[in-house]
Design an enzyme around this catalytic site. Structure first.
Site, short mmCIF file in Angstrom:
data_model
loop_
_atom_site.label_atom_id
_atom_site.label_comp_id
_atom_site.label_asym_id
_atom_site.label_seq_id
_atom_site.Cartn_x
_atom_site.Cartn_y
_atom_site.Cartn_z
N SER A 141 0.86 -1.19 0.00
CA SER A 141 0.00 0.00 0.00
C SER A 141 0.89 1.23 0.00
CB SER A 141 -0.86 -0.01 1.27
OG SER A 141 -1.53 1.20 1.44
N TYR A 154 -1.92 -0.55 10.68
CA TYR A 154 -1.92 -0.87 9.24
C TYR A 154 -0.54 -0.56 8.64
CZ TYR A 154 -3.87 -1.03 4.45
OH TYR A 154 -4.15 -1.34 3.13
P1 NDP Z 1 -11.47 -6.08 0.12
O1 NDP Z 1 -11.96 -5.95 1.52
O2 NDP Z 1 -12.44 -6.05 -0.99
O3 NDP Z 1 -10.61 -7.42 -0.03
C1 NDP Z 1 -9.90 -8.03 1.02
C2 NDP Z 1 -9.82 -9.50 0.71
O4 NDP Z 1 -9.03 -10.14 1.72
C3 NDP Z 1 -11.18 -10.17 0.69
O5 NDP Z 1 -11.24 -11.07 -0.40
C4 NDP Z 1 -11.20 -10.92 2.00
O6 NDP Z 1 -12.02 -12.08 1.85
C5 NDP Z 1 -9.73 -11.28 2.16
N1 NDP Z 1 -9.40 -11.60 3.54
C6 NDP Z 1 -9.47 -10.76 4.61
N2 NDP Z 1 -9.15 -11.41 5.73
C7 NDP Z 1 -8.88 -12.71 5.36
C8 NDP Z 1 -8.50 -13.87 6.08
N3 NDP Z 1 -8.34 -13.85 7.41
N4 NDP Z 1 -8.29 -15.01 5.39
C9 NDP Z 1 -8.46 -15.04 4.05
N5 NDP Z 1 -8.81 -13.97 3.32
C10 NDP Z 1 -9.02 -12.81 3.97
O7 NDP Z 1 -10.37 -4.94 -0.06
P2 NDP Z 1 -9.30 -4.61 -1.21
O8 NDP Z 1 -9.58 -5.35 -2.43
O9 NDP Z 1 -9.21 -3.15 -1.24
O10 NDP Z 1 -7.96 -5.15 -0.53
C11 NDP Z 1 -7.05 -6.03 -1.14
C12 NDP Z 1 -5.64 -5.66 -0.72
O11 NDP Z 1 -5.32 -4.37 -1.22
C13 NDP Z 1 -5.41 -5.60 0.79
O12 NDP Z 1 -4.17 -6.19 1.10
C14 NDP Z 1 -5.37 -4.11 1.08
O13 NDP Z 1 -4.61 -3.80 2.22
C15 NDP Z 1 -4.72 -3.61 -0.20
N6 NDP Z 1 -4.92 -2.18 -0.46
C16 NDP Z 1 -6.19 -1.68 -0.63
C17 NDP Z 1 -6.35 -0.32 -0.82
C18 NDP Z 1 -7.71 0.31 -0.94
O14 NDP Z 1 -7.80 1.55 -0.87
N7 NDP Z 1 -8.77 -0.46 -1.12
C19 NDP Z 1 -5.20 0.60 -0.88
C20 NDP Z 1 -3.94 -0.05 -0.70
C21 NDP Z 1 -3.81 -1.38 -0.51
P3 NDP Z 1 -12.93 -12.77 2.97
O15 NDP Z 1 -13.53 -11.69 3.81
O16 NDP Z 1 -13.90 -13.54 2.15
O17 NDP Z 1 -11.98 -13.66 3.73
#
Ligand code: NDP
Length: 246
Positions: A141, A154
């Site tokens: 990020s 974070y």
């Molecule tokens: P989402 O919340 O849409 O996606 C997060 C994903 O992580 C989901 O598919 C969730 O699935 C999965 N996840 C969370 N916890 C677990 C767990 N314990 N085990 C398995 N899977 C898990 O957010 P984003 O798409 O935005 O995030 C994706 C990545 O991008 C993250 O690493 C985030 O930090 C990073 N990011 C996002 C930004 C933004 O502004 N959106 C900016 C910078 C980085 P489920 O709940 O089904 O397990």
């Protein structure tokens, strides 16, 4: 197709960036292992990919568990015989000021954003070394490069991702394994919905409301770019912010 028969594991594929990345890579012929906790969403995505002629299997698990994170990599070998690309994308952003933070939220972020990525990377590295090739893409990020109020936990997790990824890159490159760090700014996904501190969530949403955020497909395009370069090209890092984000 640029990724014909490449086997790709994507963590956090049930929504946002992971889901769009799965679709983008599937369109280029990749065979996918889709991992996250929400099995119904993973199954729906797998069906969508299959309906377009692609191949995808589901691995529903909480990847904070080290043995399940390793099993996620095994799933690729079991289903498709190898692993070519790992996209470590699963994550959570549980923002709050440090003095109001719940230690359990810090623990959760370190476990999913950092430790689970380390577990899957380790398991994939072992397989990729046997194959003599592979590519690990770690989603960090902007918060992995600069730190600020309400993001202490974070920031700690994402700075950890950057440190680990650089060490991994330096260990893995002589075996033909590439490592890329992707550092998105604000992307419109459900990530923000889980911010536990109400004041922080409200002010974050207000800030996002004043800009045109990135879309998940923008990050998927950056990942696709990194993993489709010739073998000699190791895209180490991509930092990508919305135009409006200072
Ligand atoms: P989402 O919340 O849409 O996606 C997060 C994903 O992580 C989901 O598919 C969730 O699935 C999965 N996840 C969370 N916890 C677990 C767990 N314990 N085990 C398995 N899977 C898990 O957010 P984003 O798409 O935005 O995030 C994706 C990545 O991008 C993250 O690493 C985030 O930090 C990073 N990011 C996002 C930004 C933004 O502004 N959106 C900016 C910078 C980085 P489920 O709940 O089904 O397990």
């Amino acid at each position: 197709m640029k990724l014909e028969d490449k086997v790709v594991v994507i963590t956090g594929a049930s929504s946002g960036i992971g889901e769009e990345t799965a679709l983008a890579l599937a369109r280029e012929g990749a065979k996918l292992v889709l991992a996250a906790r929400r099995e119904d969403r993973l199954r729906a995505l797998a069906e969508k990919i299959k309906a377009s002629g692609g191949e995808a299997v589901v691995f529903a698990a909480d990847l904070r568990d080290a043995s399940l994170a390793e099993a996620c990599i095994e799933k690729a070998v079991e289903a498709f015989g190898r692993i070519d690309i790992l996209v470590n994308n699963a994550g959570a952003m549980l923002l709050s000021p440090i003095d109001r933070a719940e230690p359990s939220d810090w623990q959760s972020m370190i476990e999913i954003n950092l430790l689970s990525l380390m577990y899957t990377s380790r398991a994939a590295l072992i397989k990729m070394r046997e194959q003599g090739s592979g590519h690990i893409v770690n989603i960090s990020s902007v918060a992995g490069r600069s730190a600020g109020p309400t993001a202490g936990g974070y920031n700690a997790s994402k700075w950890g991702v950057n440190g680990f990824s650089e060490a991994l890159r330096r260990e893995a490159h002589q075996d033909g394994i590439r490592v890329t760090v992707i550092e998105p700014g604000v992307v419109a996904t459900e990530l923000t919905r889980h911010i536990p501190d109400e004041e922080t969530r409200t002010s974050y949403e207000a800030r996002v409301g004043e800009m045109e955020p990135l879309e998940s497909e923008d990050i998927a395009a950056a990942i696709l770019y990194a993993v489709t370069q010739p073998r000699r090209v190791n895209v180490n890092e991509i930092l990508i912010r919305p135009l409006d984000q200072g």
